[in-house]
Design an enzyme around this catalytic site. Structure first.
Site, short mmCIF file in Angstrom:
data_model
loop_
_atom_site.label_atom_id
_atom_site.label_comp_id
_atom_site.label_asym_id
_atom_site.label_seq_id
_atom_site.Cartn_x
_atom_site.Cartn_y
_atom_site.Cartn_z
N LYS A 115 -11.05 -1.48 6.16
CA LYS A 115 -11.49 -2.08 4.90
C LYS A 115 -12.52 -3.18 5.16
O LYS A 115 -13.61 -2.89 5.59
CB LYS A 115 -10.26 -2.57 4.13
CG LYS A 115 -9.14 -1.50 4.01
CD LYS A 115 -9.63 -0.27 3.32
CE LYS A 115 -8.62 0.84 3.06
NZ LYS A 115 -7.68 1.21 4.07
N TYR A 155 0.86 -1.18 0.00
CA TYR A 155 0.00 0.00 0.00
C TYR A 155 0.90 1.24 0.00
O TYR A 155 1.94 1.28 0.68
CB TYR A 155 -0.91 -0.04 1.24
CG TYR A 155 -1.55 1.29 1.54
CD1 TYR A 155 -2.34 1.92 0.58
CD2 TYR A 155 -1.34 1.92 2.75
CE1 TYR A 155 -2.91 3.16 0.84
CE2 TYR A 155 -1.91 3.16 3.02
CZ TYR A 155 -2.70 3.77 2.06
OH TYR A 155 -3.25 4.99 2.31
N1 PLP Z 1 -2.67 -1.73 4.33
C1 PLP Z 1 -3.38 -1.76 3.19
C2 PLP Z 1 -3.26 -2.95 2.30
C3 PLP Z 1 -4.18 -0.68 2.83
O1 PLP Z 1 -4.86 -0.74 1.68
C4 PLP Z 1 -4.25 0.45 3.70
C5 PLP Z 1 -5.08 1.61 3.34
O2 PLP Z 1 -5.59 1.71 2.25
C6 PLP Z 1 -3.49 0.44 4.86
C7 PLP Z 1 -2.72 -0.67 5.17
C8 PLP Z 1 -3.52 1.61 5.81
O3 PLP Z 1 -4.72 1.58 6.53
P1 PLP Z 1 -5.46 2.86 7.13
O4 PLP Z 1 -5.92 3.70 5.99
O5 PLP Z 1 -6.54 2.26 7.96
O6 PLP Z 1 -4.46 3.59 7.97
#
Ligand code: PLP
Length: 403
Positions: A224, A134
């Site tokens: 998510k 990400y």
């Molecule tokens: N990991 C993945 C695969 C993600 O898609 C995201 C956010 O899109 C994150 C971590 C980070 O999460 P957050 O937006 O809840 O901080």
């Protein structure tokens, strides 16, 4: 879809009151104390503090908690230490991931930050990571904001990249946004003694439990699929109790706690997670099949594992496709009940250097779609019209001021 009983999962010592498959645990785990409380639905405890006659702090040794991170026994004390609503979500997620413990945070990024801080407190600041991740996870490692030094490699290079001061090896599978998959068992072997951190946000424990392949830390953006309705921000790390204590110490000292309302919504989200994943994955698989047969599409990425994410590359301008959708919402994020589409090169992975994006397989033609619970024919009709350029790029969106 995995329906094997969860009892006996390695590293899961908390006894389950009954054997059962994941779907059963999704509904019941974390709620073990409700009957004794005389409750059916899990309560939401919004207290920041709790009355106590223990003015000398004899029952609660704050210094001990700060030093050990051992889960507090007895009544709660202060919301930055623990909260019963959040604890129920943590117990449930640990059960689903087959780990001893889980520690929840304000967001997925707060969860990753806590993992890196906990390892760096042990003098370990080197991270080995496989792209793509990400965008913001990539940025957190690359920028060195937390004093981390990162070696990027492909899965075959992990064993050579690991050093004496390596804090962890990090992979995402299926990865955001290309849905590339890694062989978790092989990666875990290559890590040797170094802990493997798997971001399991896309697969969820319904499709894959990384602990069973040897991962020591399992990370989720709970924002998510775990929440599932696009209305809660959260993060969680499932792990063994020893590391959970390290994480609780960090969370207590730095304050990145999950809000109790978020914990409440996440526990509720878990109960429908298997059903949502099954339905959304079936629709995503069908859309991937149709896209793969479509001459307007040059490549389709859909995981062997399945799941509700589809990525595809278009022959023409990807931004025209986004401008053409009407039912599907152009938006970042994923995992909600409604379908979202975005252009990773411009949005979710814009923060990653262009050359690194390209090396990670993120082309400028790539679109990432998070498939929701709508009817597959309605979604296909919308996509088909957008791909044909049948619609003017007029949007139905209100002006941002109208809140
Ligand atoms: N990991 C993945 C695969 C993600 O898609 C995201 C956010 O899109 C994150 C971590 C980070 O999460 P957050 O937006 O809840 O901080």
């Amino acid at each position: 879809m995995d329906t094997t009983p969860l009892t006996g999962t390695p590293g899961s010592p908390e006894p389950s009151p009954f054997p059962g498959a994941l779907a059963t645990h999704a509904v019941h785990a974390g709620r073990e104390d409700l009957a004794a409380l005389g409750l059916h639905a899990a309560p939401l405890d919004l207290s920041t503090t709790y009355p106590s006659s223990d003015s000398r702090g004899e029952g609660l040794r704050l210094d001990e908690f700060a030093a050990t991170g051992a889960q507090l026994q007895g009544p709660p004390v202060y919301a930055r230490l623990d909260n019963p609503t959040v604890a129920r979500f943590e117990r449930a997620l640990a059960r689903l991931e087959g780990t001893e413990s889980a520690v929840a945070f304000a967001s997925g990024m707060a969860a990753l930050t806590a993992v890196l801080l906990a390892r760096s407190a042990a003098g370990l600041r080197h991270v080995v990571a496989v792209r793509p991740l990400y965008g913001c996870s990539d940025h957190l490692l690359t920028s060195g904001l937390l004093g981390t030094e990162v070696t990027w490699t492909d899965p075959d290079g992990i064993a050579d990249a690991v050093r004496a001061d390596t804090a962890l090896v990090m992979v995402e599978t299926p990865a955001n946004p290309t849905l590339a998959e890694v062989d978790l068992a092989g990666v875990a072997r290559a890590c040797g003694e170094v802990p493997l951190l798997v971001d399991n946000t896309f697969a969820t424990p319904v499709l894959q439990r990384p602990r069973e392949y040897g991962a020591r830390f399992v990370l989720h953006s709970a924002t998510k699929y775990l929440g599932g309705h696009g209305d809660v921000l959260g993060g969680v790390v499932a792990c063994d109790e020893a590391f959970a204590r390290d994480l609780r110490r960090i969370r207590f000292a730095t304050g990145g706690v999950l809000h109790p309302l978020a914990g409440y919504l996440l526990l509720r989200g878990l109960s429908t997670l298997p059903v949502r994943m099954r339905a959304q994955s079936a629709t995503a698989a069908e859309l991937a099949r149709r896209l793969a047969a479509d001459p307007r599409i040059t490549d389709v990425h859909y995981p062997r594992l399945g799941g509700a994410m589809v990525a595809f590359e278009v022959a023409d301008d990807p931004h025209e496709v986004i401008a053409g959708v009407r039912l599907i919402t152009p938006a970042v994020s994923l995992g909600s009940v409604d379908t979202l589409i975005q252009h990773p090169g411009s949005i979710s992975h814009r923060i990653v250097d262009e050359n690194d994006r390209t090396a990670g397989g993120i082309s400028e033609k790539l679109l990432r779609m998070s498939v929701g619970l709508e009817d597959v024919e309605d979604l296909w009709q919308d996509l088909d019209a957008a791909l044909s350029g049948l619609r003017q790029p007029e949007r139905r969106r209100p002006e941002p001021a109208a809140r």
